[in-house]
Motif scaffolding. Structure first.
Motif, PDB file in Angstrom:
ATOM      1  N   ASP A  12     -37.884  -3.990 -33.602  1.00  0.00           N
ATOM      2  CA  ASP A  12     -37.200  -4.567 -32.450  1.00  0.00           C
ATOM      3  C   ASP A  12     -36.921  -3.468 -31.436  1.00  0.00           C
ATOM      4  OD1 ASP A  12     -37.097  -7.053 -33.748  1.00  0.00           O
ATOM      5  OD2 ASP A  12     -35.247  -6.467 -34.800  1.00  0.00           O
ATOM      6  N   VAL A  13     -37.104  -3.784 -30.167  1.00  0.00           N
ATOM      7  CA  VAL A  13     -36.802  -2.835 -29.099  1.00  0.00           C
ATOM      8  C   VAL A  13     -35.862  -3.509 -28.117  1.00  0.00           C
ATOM      9  CG1 VAL A  13     -37.704  -1.418 -27.235  1.00  0.00           C
ATOM     10  CG2 VAL A  13     -39.015  -1.667 -29.331  1.00  0.00           C
ATOM     11  N   ALA A  14     -34.646  -3.014 -28.043  1.00  0.00           N
ATOM     12  CA  ALA A  14     -33.660  -3.546 -27.102  1.00  0.00           C
ATOM     13  C   ALA A  14     -33.346  -2.450 -26.088  1.00  0.00           C
ATOM     14  CB  ALA A  14     -32.393  -3.958 -27.840  1.00  0.00           C
ATOM     15  N   VAL A  15     -33.907  -2.567 -24.890  1.00  0.00           N
ATOM     16  CA  VAL A  15     -33.733  -1.536 -23.866  1.00  0.00           C
ATOM     17  C   VAL A  15     -32.376  -1.740 -23.191  1.00  0.00           C
ATOM     18  CG1 VAL A  15     -34.745  -0.400 -21.857  1.00  0.00           C
ATOM     19  CG2 VAL A  15     -36.218  -1.503 -23.544  1.00  0.00           C
ATOM     20  N   THR A  16     -31.348  -1.275 -23.846  1.00  0.00           N
ATOM     21  CA  THR A  16     -29.978  -1.348 -23.344  1.00  0.00           C
ATOM     22  C   THR A  16     -29.555   0.024 -22.826  1.00  0.00           C
ATOM     23  OG1 THR A  16     -29.041  -0.784 -25.483  1.00  0.00           O
ATOM     24  CG2 THR A  16     -29.458  -3.129 -25.044  1.00  0.00           C
ATOM     25  N   PRO A  17     -28.474   0.080 -22.043  1.00  0.00           N
ATOM     26  CA  PRO A  17     -27.984   1.394 -21.590  1.00  0.00           C
ATOM     27  C   PRO A  17     -27.713   2.354 -22.756  1.00  0.00           C
ATOM     28  CG  PRO A  17     -26.935  -0.346 -20.335  1.00  0.00           C
ATOM     29  CD  PRO A  17     -27.725  -1.030 -21.411  1.00  0.00           C
ATOM     30  N   GLN A  18     -27.175   1.834 -23.844  1.00  0.00           N
ATOM     31  CA  GLN A  18     -26.907   2.671 -25.008  1.00  0.00           C
ATOM     32  C   GLN A  18     -28.203   3.216 -25.597  1.00  0.00           C
ATOM     33  OE1 GLN A  18     -24.842   0.676 -28.171  1.00  0.00           O
ATOM     34  NE2 GLN A  18     -24.569   2.555 -29.387  1.00  0.00           N
ATOM     35  N   HIS A  19     -29.226   2.348 -25.661  1.00  0.00           N
ATOM     36  CA  HIS A  19     -30.521   2.776 -26.192  1.00  0.00           C
ATOM     37  C   HIS A  19     -31.146   3.852 -25.305  1.00  0.00           C
ATOM     38  CE1 HIS A  19     -34.396   2.427 -28.247  1.00  0.00           C
ATOM     39  NE2 HIS A  19     -34.953   2.426 -27.042  1.00  0.00           N
ATOM     40  N   VAL A  20     -31.048   3.671 -24.005  1.00  0.00           N
ATOM     41  CA  VAL A  20     -31.620   4.636 -23.060  1.00  0.00           C
ATOM     42  C   VAL A  20     -30.917   5.982 -23.184  1.00  0.00           C
ATOM     43  CG1 VAL A  20     -31.957   5.193 -20.623  1.00  0.00           C
ATOM     44  CG2 VAL A  20     -32.400   2.874 -21.446  1.00  0.00           C
TER      45      VAL A  20
END
Length: 371
Positions: free
Chosen positions: A110-118
């Motif tokens: 799963d890839v969730a491009v959230t601010p936290q992930h970035v």
């Protein structure tokens, strides 16, 4: 003693680096396939180290030799550090992003491009940490997105070590570097075995009780035994560089003795690393010093794709086995090599080479020593 060829393109360093990158594939393929080293060739022969470990030591030997030469020829510490940053980071960052945004979803993650992930992604790239995914390649052996990347921060720390040694004036005190190299190599032979071949995440998974400061130590210094091992091997390469005018690398009997000693000490796990550094180091420099009449001086010389091959081989192998887990192991290795060569070539021509040319134009230096 013949003039060393590292001063020009008439050397075999490119060939050796591509050979070592290929040996990593040869080693990792059965480990990823089986989840163990039962079919790893060099381990079966000597019962000590794998082709992957030998190849990584080879990379560090060459880097120690060439990066020390680069420092000695660079006009300022800032220029040296700039070259090292732009040699390591761009290709690493590109590979990281491809693993995170392309390989992970292709591997069932799963890839969730959230601010936290970035923010996490940026921090891990800055610290040269391998990409992470808790969902990709689920149920497979070594589900890392890129289990080969774990050595990159160790290499960059060795670059910083060379800078520190240079600023402290130790390149004018050769014996200090020699004694330090020997000390670290001896330490790597005698300290307890606690080596995690697939990196920081594997080690951390077994030590969740680590405090905040323990984690900071691992992120900045690395796993102690690996740090000692790599510093020893790297400084062995540096030692060969600073003593190159006093060592004959074209003596056949010395090369034969080094080869025999290397093979002998490889049978003992505790001396294998030391033997690769000292005797293997001599052989690496001797081979690199072969003249332009040898084909090894032409292979991977002008266009060095070895860094890209190293960066992309692991994810290629994981994806191949993810979609074809029953594929013949030899075919897996061949397809991994082909895929890594293609990606390494793309990385070199579109990213690494253009950046290196820009750096060289701004700060002229010998291209042969920009490792």
């Amino acid at each position: 003693m013949s003039q060393l060829k590292y001063e020009s393109r008439e050397n075999s360093f490119g060939f050796l680096r591509l050979l070592f990158a290929s040996l990593v594939i040869l080693s990792h393929t059965p480990e990823i396939y089986d989840g163990n080293r039962n079919r790893e060739i060099l381990t079966n022969i000597f019962g000590s180290i794998s082709f992957g470990e030998l190849a990584v030591d080879g990379f560090f030997l060459i880097s120690g030799y060439l990066i020390s030469a680069s420092y000695l020829k660079t006009q300022s510490p800032v220029s040296f550090l700039k070259k090292r940053i732009f040699r390591i980071y761009p290709a690493f960052a590109a590979s990281y992003l491809i693993c995170d945004l392309v390989v992970a979803p292709l591997g069932g993650g799963d890839v969730a491009v959230t601010p936290q992930h970035v923010l996490s992604l940026a921090a891990r790239i800055l610290l040269l940490q391998p990409p992470m995914s808790t969902t990709a390649f689920h149920g497979t052996y070594y589900p890392d997105l890129n289990g080969a990347m774990w050595t990159i921060p160790y290499e960059f720390r060795c670059y910083l070590l060379i800078l520190a040694l240079g600023l402290l004036g130790f390149f004018n005190r050769k014996r200090v570097i020699l004694i330090t190299a020997i000390s670290f190599l001896v330490l790597s032979c005698i300290i307890p075995e606690h080596y995690h071949p697939f990196g920081y995440e594997a080690a951390l998974a077994q030590t969740q009780a680590h405090s905040f400061w323990d984690r900071i130590f691992n992120l900045t210094v690395g796993e102690p035994r690996s740090t000692i091992r790599f510093v020893g091997v790297f400084l062995c390469g540096s030692t060969y560089q600073i003593y190159k005018d006093r060592i004959s690398f074209d003596k056949k009997w010395t090369a034969a003795f080094s080869a025999a000693a290397l093979v002998t000490f490889l049978f003992e796990p505790r001396t294998a690393n030391l033997a690769v550094a000292i005797f293997g180091g001599y052989l690496v420099i001797a081979i690199s010093n072969l003249g332009k009449q040898y084909v090894t001086c032409k292979i991977n010389s002008e266009n060095d794709i070895s860094y890209g091959v190293y960066l992309y081989a692991w994810p290629a192998a994981k994806l191949i086995l993810w979609y074809r887990p029953d594929m013949n192991i030899v075919l897996v290795g061949m397809l991994t090599l082909i895929s890594a060569v293609i990606m390494g070539t793309v990385s070199w021509h579109l990213l690494e080479k253009p950046i290196m040319h820009k750096i060289q134009r701004k700060a002229p230096s010998n291209p042969a020593v920009i490792a």
